[in-house]
Design a protein around this motif. Structure first.
Motif, short mmCIF file in Angstrom:
data_model
loop_
_atom_site.label_atom_id
_atom_site.label_comp_id
_atom_site.label_asym_id
_atom_site.label_seq_id
_atom_site.Cartn_x
_atom_site.Cartn_y
_atom_site.Cartn_z
N ASP A 4 -6.31 -1.55 3.14
CA ASP A 4 -5.61 -0.98 4.28
C ASP A 4 -4.18 -1.50 4.27
O ASP A 4 -3.94 -2.67 4.54
CB ASP A 4 -6.30 -1.36 5.58
CG ASP A 4 -5.64 -0.73 6.80
OD1 ASP A 4 -4.70 0.07 6.62
OD2 ASP A 4 -6.05 -1.04 7.94
N LEU A 5 -3.26 -0.63 3.90
CA LEU A 5 -1.84 -0.99 3.86
C LEU A 5 -1.06 -0.22 4.92
O LEU A 5 0.15 -0.01 4.78
CB LEU A 5 -1.28 -0.72 2.47
CG LEU A 5 -1.89 -1.56 1.34
CD1 LEU A 5 -1.35 -1.11 -0.02
CD2 LEU A 5 -1.64 -3.05 1.54
N SER A 6 -1.74 0.17 5.97
CA SER A 6 -1.08 0.87 7.07
C SER A 6 0.04 0.01 7.65
O SER A 6 -0.12 -1.19 7.85
CB SER A 6 -2.10 1.18 8.18
OG SER A 6 -3.15 1.98 7.68
N GLY A 132 9.78 -10.46 7.06
CA GLY A 132 8.81 -11.53 7.27
C GLY A 132 7.96 -11.85 6.06
O GLY A 132 7.08 -12.71 6.13
N GLY A 133 8.19 -11.18 4.94
CA GLY A 133 7.46 -11.49 3.71
C GLY A 133 6.66 -10.30 3.21
O GLY A 133 6.61 -9.24 3.84
N GLY A 134 6.05 -10.47 2.06
CA GLY A 134 5.29 -9.39 1.43
C GLY A 134 4.94 -9.76 0.01
O GLY A 134 4.63 -10.92 -0.29
N LEU A 225 -3.13 -6.83 -5.74
CA LEU A 225 -2.18 -7.94 -5.72
C LEU A 225 -1.13 -7.79 -4.62
O LEU A 225 -0.59 -8.78 -4.13
CB LEU A 225 -1.50 -8.08 -7.08
CG LEU A 225 -2.39 -8.57 -8.22
CD1 LEU A 225 -1.68 -8.45 -9.55
CD2 LEU A 225 -2.85 -10.01 -7.99
N LEU A 226 -0.84 -6.56 -4.25
CA LEU A 226 0.10 -6.32 -3.15
C LEU A 226 -0.51 -6.57 -1.79
O LEU A 226 0.20 -6.82 -0.82
CB LEU A 226 0.61 -4.88 -3.21
CG LEU A 226 1.50 -4.50 -4.39
CD1 LEU A 226 1.76 -3.00 -4.38
CD2 LEU A 226 2.81 -5.27 -4.40
N SER A 227 -1.82 -6.52 -1.73
CA SER A 227 -2.52 -6.58 -0.45
C SER A 227 -2.76 -8.02 0.00
O SER A 227 -2.68 -8.97 -0.78
CB SER A 227 -3.86 -5.84 -0.53
OG SER A 227 -4.82 -6.64 -1.22
N GLU A 228 -3.14 -8.16 1.27
CA GLU A 228 -3.46 -9.48 1.81
C GLU A 228 -4.77 -10.03 1.25
O GLU A 228 -5.06 -11.21 1.42
CB GLU A 228 -3.53 -9.40 3.34
CG GLU A 228 -2.17 -9.27 4.00
CD GLU A 228 -1.24 -10.42 3.63
OE1 GLU A 228 -1.66 -11.58 3.71
OE2 GLU A 228 -0.09 -10.15 3.24
#
Length: 247
Positions: A4-6, A132-134, A225-228
């Motif tokens: 979920d990258l909403s 705030g980061g990513g 890898l992009l996700s939390e």
């Protein structure tokens, strides 16, 4: 595994075909807004039309630092920020022995495959920190850790990309920005169109899995890898190579 990258905003270079296109599709499916950047502006526009308003096309050459700066600025202006980036644009280059490698071709390959990634991170990092980061994923290759005769420029660029990724991760991880590299093996993409059957079979034989990879397989790892879900992964180089590097 669903992601979920909403609410996330991403930029992808080399977005109009192959691995880049698969990444854009999977990011959009997960709910992200995506700036799809490619040197082929028409192909990027067609992809955006197919996926809808959450994907915005952008025509640019990553070897031009001003174009990269404008790409990031455009993303921030249109979508309101930047959280994620996939620096995927790349070219293969000539196949020649090192002493015969033309200087202009050497600079062309490094201009896209290495300098283009540096330019991208240079402008993406401040924008991501401002939200705030990513996370950033740089697209390397199995040739970021292996050699390949006749490809001095490509191999040099991908090795350097892996090192640059690790250095940047050390610099920014404590500030909420994770940076990793992905190393695909030989992937069945349009770049292999026109290859004769014997050469194709030779590539397959190099992979213990008995086949080439797919763009969707590389995109799946990239989006993870992009996700939390990958929140404790940074400074790493992740192979998607069907066992190529395990030999």
């Amino acid at each position: 595994m669903s992601l979920d990258l909403s609410g996330k905003i991403a930029v992808v270079t080399g977005a109009a075909s192959g691995i880049g296109e698969a990444v854009v599709r999977q990011l959009a499916q997960a709910g992200a807004q995506v700036l799809a950047a490619d040197i082929d502006g028409n192909a990027a526009a067609a992809l955006a039309t197919a996926l809808g308003p959450q994907v915005l096309p952008f025509a640019m050459d990553v070897s031009d630092p001003d174009a990269v700066r404008h790409m990031v600025r455009h993303c921030v202006e249109r979508f309101g920020g930047l959280h994620l980036a996939v620096n995927n644009a790349g070219i293969g280059g000539a196949s020649l022995e090192t002493a015969d490698y033309p200087l202009d071709e050497w600079h062309r390959v490094l201009g896209v495959n290495l300098h283009g990634v540096f330019y991208s991170m240079k402008y993406e990092i401040p924008a991501i920190l401002a939200t705030g980061g990513g996370a950033i994923v740089n697209m390397a290759s199995i040739l970021g850790s292996n050699g390949w005769a006749g490809s001095a420029a490509y191999v040099a660029a991908k090795h350097a990309l892996v090192g640059m990724t690790k250095s940047a991760a050390l610099e920014y991880s404590a500030r909420g920005l994770r940076i990793n590299a992905v190393g695909p093996g030989f992937i069945d993409t349009p770049m292999l169109d026109g290859m004769d059957r014997q050469a194709y079979a030779g590539l397959v034989a190099l992979h213990p899995a008995g086949r080439l990879g797919t763009a969707d397989e590389v995109a799946a790892l990239t989006c993870f890898l992009l996700s939390e879900k990958a929140s404790f992964i940074t400074g790493s180089y992740h192979l998607v190579d069907g066992g190529f590097s395990a030999r």
